[in-house]
Enzyme design. Structure first.
Site, short mmCIF file in Angstrom:
data_model
loop_
_atom_site.label_atom_id
_atom_site.label_comp_id
_atom_site.label_asym_id
_atom_site.label_seq_id
_atom_site.Cartn_x
_atom_site.Cartn_y
_atom_site.Cartn_z
N GLY A 1 14.72 -63.33 73.51
CA GLY A 1 15.81 -62.83 74.31
C GLY A 1 17.15 -62.66 73.31
O GLY A 1 16.88 -62.61 72.27
N ASP B 1 15.15 -65.94 69.28
CA ASP B 1 15.61 -64.60 68.73
C ASP B 1 14.83 -63.42 69.50
O ASP B 1 14.28 -63.65 70.52
CB ASP B 1 14.81 -64.63 67.37
CG ASP B 1 15.55 -63.94 66.23
OD1 ASP B 1 16.22 -62.71 66.38
OD2 ASP B 1 15.88 -64.32 65.25
N PHE C 1 21.19 -63.99 72.59
CA PHE C 1 21.69 -65.02 72.83
C PHE C 1 23.28 -64.77 73.41
O PHE C 1 23.97 -65.56 73.88
CB PHE C 1 21.90 -65.76 71.72
CG PHE C 1 22.26 -65.36 70.24
CD1 PHE C 1 23.34 -64.48 70.25
CD2 PHE C 1 21.82 -65.64 69.08
CE1 PHE C 1 23.67 -63.66 69.02
CE2 PHE C 1 21.74 -65.04 67.96
CZ PHE C 1 22.91 -64.16 67.79
N HIS D 1 28.18 -65.89 61.20
CA HIS D 1 29.18 -65.00 60.23
C HIS D 1 28.89 -63.37 60.57
O HIS D 1 29.64 -62.56 60.04
CB HIS D 1 28.83 -65.16 58.96
CG HIS D 1 27.40 -65.02 58.44
ND1 HIS D 1 27.38 -65.11 56.91
CD2 HIS D 1 26.66 -64.25 58.91
CE1 HIS D 1 26.08 -64.81 56.80
NE2 HIS D 1 25.60 -64.24 57.89
#
Length: 337
Positions: free
Chosen positions: A225, A199, A227, A245
């Site tokens: 980091g 995360d 993604f 989502h």
């Protein structure tokens, strides 16, 4: 949870539906004022509640009686007490407390829904802030994390039960796993697993606090980091829960491809969201999809068919789906050895 359709063939039904936001605001306000925590200590009269919550008094009996009609409170003569569900899930500090998400709804979603027409006209989110602003404000970030913990407390046990392959693997990674509340539950249920969270770096102090609280320091690790720009750590089981989502279809496709590279040969990707195929939760999940319109730049709920296309395109050998909890769908994508 399945909504009971309102009879909109009659004016009274249409008006009742139009005013259903009032029921929601009665609950949101009760959580904001901490009514259920106060009543957890025992039944109280209207006057006792007024004093404890420091309220004026006008409208108080109507508000309390509405909460009774909504099955959140019970009334015995002149005294009010929590209903069973409220006492289990809306008392601050309880392990099963879900009020963190409700507090977030009151602050963010409720005002944004008042601008739904603007969102539909412009296609732009209406919350007035982006997630970068959230993570850079420690107080707001802590509130967001509390709301995520509330959801995880409910979904975690359901996910552990719904997926039956944990024992066949050695490592699990939760992508966008916040402070590790979910992966901690998995590792505690299956102690042979090593756990990790990927995360944003701002989550790290909250993660350290959580794993220390769970006695899992050294057993569950944190990787900071983005993604979208950084590679994901490798693991046998990679989880994307309530992550896809937040993004548009092309970004969802990219993240599934990122996850494919992260999953070890023979491993699995677990994705869960409020997918739109689930007939029993159609109304609830369409509402959540509109939430994404209102608070993200491109997010929405999506179908299993869309996700299957992303997973097969990324290279996963098989894809299956199953219900998860009341309203979510779990998709299991397996990578060939």
């Amino acid at each position: 949870m399945t909504s009971v359709p309102t009879d909109t063939s009659r004016p009274a039904g249409i008006l009742r539906l139009a005013n259903s936001f009032c029921d929601a605001k009665a609950l949101l306000t009760a959580v904001e004022l901490d009514l259920f925590t106060v009543l957890h200590a025992g039944p109280a009269s209207e006057e006792e509640i007024r004093r404890r919550l420091e309220l004026h008094g006008r409208g108080l009996s109507d508000w309390l009686d509405l909460l009774v009609e909504l099955n959140l409170l019970e009334r015995d003569g002149v005294r009010y007490r929590n209903g069973a569900g409220a006492d289990r899930h809306l008392v601050r500090g309880a392990d099963s407390y879900i009020g963190g998400f409700i507090e977030r709804s009151n602050r963010n979603l409720y005002p944004a829904w008042g601008r739904l027409s603007e969102a539909l006209r412009s296609g732009k989110q209406q919350s007035g802030s982006d997630f970068e602003a959230v993570v850079d404000n420690p107080k707001v970030l802590a509130q967001f994390i509390n709301s995520m913990d509330a959801l995880t407390g409910v979904l975690g046990p359901q996910l552990i039960e719904a997926y039956d392959g944990w024992s066949g693997y050695q490592s699990v990674l939760d992508v966008g796993g916040c402070r590790g509340a979910l992966v901690s539950q998995v590792v505690r249920a299956y102690p042979h697993l090593s756990g990790a969270v990927f995360d944003l770096p701002q989550m790290s102090p909250f993660f350290e606090e959580k794993v220390a609280e769970q006695g899992l320091a050294g057993k569950v690790t944190f990787h900071g980091g983005s993604f979208f720009t950084d590679p994901l750590p490798s693991a046998d089981v990679v989880m994307l829960g309530h992550v896809l989502h937040d993004w548009d279809p092309q970004q969802r496709k990219f993240l599934v491809e990122q996850a494919y590279r992260s999953v070890n040969p023979g491993g699995v990707l677990l994705v869960y969201d409020r997918m739109l195929d689930r007939a029993s939760s159609r109304v609830e999940n369409l509402v959540i999809s509109l939430d994404m319109l209102l608070v993200t730049d491109g997010g929405s709920e999506y179908t299993v068919t869309e996700l299957r296309g992303h997973a097969e395109g990324a290279g996963f050998a098989s894809v299956e789906d199953r219900p998860l909890g009341d309203d979510d769908t779990l998709v299991v994508a397996r990578k060939a050895r």
